[in-house]
Design a protein around this motif. Structure first.
Motif, PDB file in Angstrom:
ATOM      1  N   UNK A   6       0.837  -1.200  -0.040  1.00  0.00           N
ATOM      2  CA  UNK A   6      -0.043  -0.178   0.431  1.00  0.00           C
ATOM      3  C   UNK A   6       0.789   1.303  -0.401  1.00  0.00           C
ATOM      4  N   UNK A   7       0.137   2.284  -0.807  1.00  0.00           N
ATOM      5  CA  UNK A   7       1.230   3.549  -0.818  1.00  0.00           C
ATOM      6  C   UNK A   7       0.542   4.964  -0.361  1.00  0.00           C
ATOM      7  N   UNK A   8       0.381   5.707   0.561  1.00  0.00           N
ATOM      8  CA  UNK A   8      -0.357   6.660   1.049  1.00  0.00           C
ATOM      9  C   UNK A   8      -0.478   7.273  -0.091  1.00  0.00           C
ATOM     10  N   UNK A   9      -1.715   8.092   0.173  1.00  0.00           N
ATOM     11  CA  UNK A   9      -2.005   8.915  -0.686  1.00  0.00           C
ATOM     12  C   UNK A   9      -2.386  10.094  -0.329  1.00  0.00           C
ATOM     13  N   UNK A  10      -2.690   9.706   1.302  1.00  0.00           N
ATOM     14  CA  UNK A  10      -3.233  11.385   2.011  1.00  0.00           C
ATOM     15  C   UNK A  10      -3.707  10.850   3.404  1.00  0.00           C
ATOM     16  N   UNK A  11      -3.482  10.938   4.825  1.00  0.00           N
ATOM     17  CA  UNK A  11      -3.792  11.145   5.538  1.00  0.00           C
ATOM     18  C   UNK A  11      -3.210  11.151   6.797  1.00  0.00           C
ATOM     19  N   UNK A  12      -2.521  10.459   7.828  1.00  0.00           N
ATOM     20  CA  UNK A  12      -2.609  11.941   9.171  1.00  0.00           C
ATOM     21  C   UNK A  12      -0.890  10.846   9.190  1.00  0.00           C
ATOM     22  N   UNK A  13      -0.098  11.915   9.858  1.00  0.00           N
ATOM     23  CA  UNK A  13       0.926  10.751  10.265  1.00  0.00           C
ATOM     24  C   UNK A  13       0.434   9.961  11.650  1.00  0.00           C
ATOM     25  N   UNK A  65      -4.109  13.853  -5.078  1.00  0.00           N
ATOM     26  CA  UNK A  65      -2.802  13.300  -4.785  1.00  0.00           C
ATOM     27  C   UNK A  65      -3.092  12.038  -6.292  1.00  0.00           C
ATOM     28  N   UNK A  66      -4.244  11.664  -6.736  1.00  0.00           N
ATOM     29  CA  UNK A  66      -4.358  10.624  -7.559  1.00  0.00           C
ATOM     30  C   UNK A  66      -3.941  10.883  -8.537  1.00  0.00           C
ATOM     31  N   UNK A  67      -4.319  12.816  -9.359  1.00  0.00           N
ATOM     32  CA  UNK A  67      -4.215  12.797 -10.695  1.00  0.00           C
ATOM     33  C   UNK A  67      -3.259  12.416 -11.137  1.00  0.00           C
ATOM     34  N   UNK A  68      -3.729  11.942 -12.661  1.00  0.00           N
ATOM     35  CA  UNK A  68      -2.624  10.903 -13.446  1.00  0.00           C
ATOM     36  C   UNK A  68      -1.937  12.516 -13.905  1.00  0.00           C
TER      37      UNK A  68
END
Length: 69
Positions: A6-13, A65-68
Motif C-alpha cells: 500500500x502507498x499512502x496517498x492522503x492521511x495523517x502521520x 494526489x491521485x490525479x494522473x
C-alpha cells in the motif's frame, strides 16, 4: 489473497486516523471510521463489501494526489 503493498496517498502521520492508499494494481484502498448500524441499514452490501466514513477534506486531498499526468 497475498499481502498488498500500500502507498499512502492522503492521511495523517502515525496511522491513527482515516487514510487513503493505492495498491499494486492502482486501485484505491480507504481506511475510515466504522459507520453506525442505522446508516448500514440504508445501504445494500454484497457479502464482500463494507463502508467507512472519512472526512471530506481527506477525500479532496486524495483526489488531488491521485490525479494522473
Amino acid at each position: 489473497m497475498g499481502v498488498m503493498a500500500l502507498n499512502l496517498v492522503a492521511g495523517c502521520e502515525g496511522g491513527d486516523c482515516p487514510e487513503i492508499f493505492t495498491n499494486d494494481d492502482g486501485d484505491v484502498v480507504v481506511k475510515g471510521y466504522m459507520i453506525g448500524s442505522g446508516d448500514r441499514a440504508a445501504i445494500r452490501f454484497a457479502s464482500d463489501e463494507d463502508a467507512v466514513v472519512i472526512p471530506r477534506s481527506l477525500l479532496l486531498r486524495a483526489a488531488h494526489g491521485l490525479e494522473g499526468p
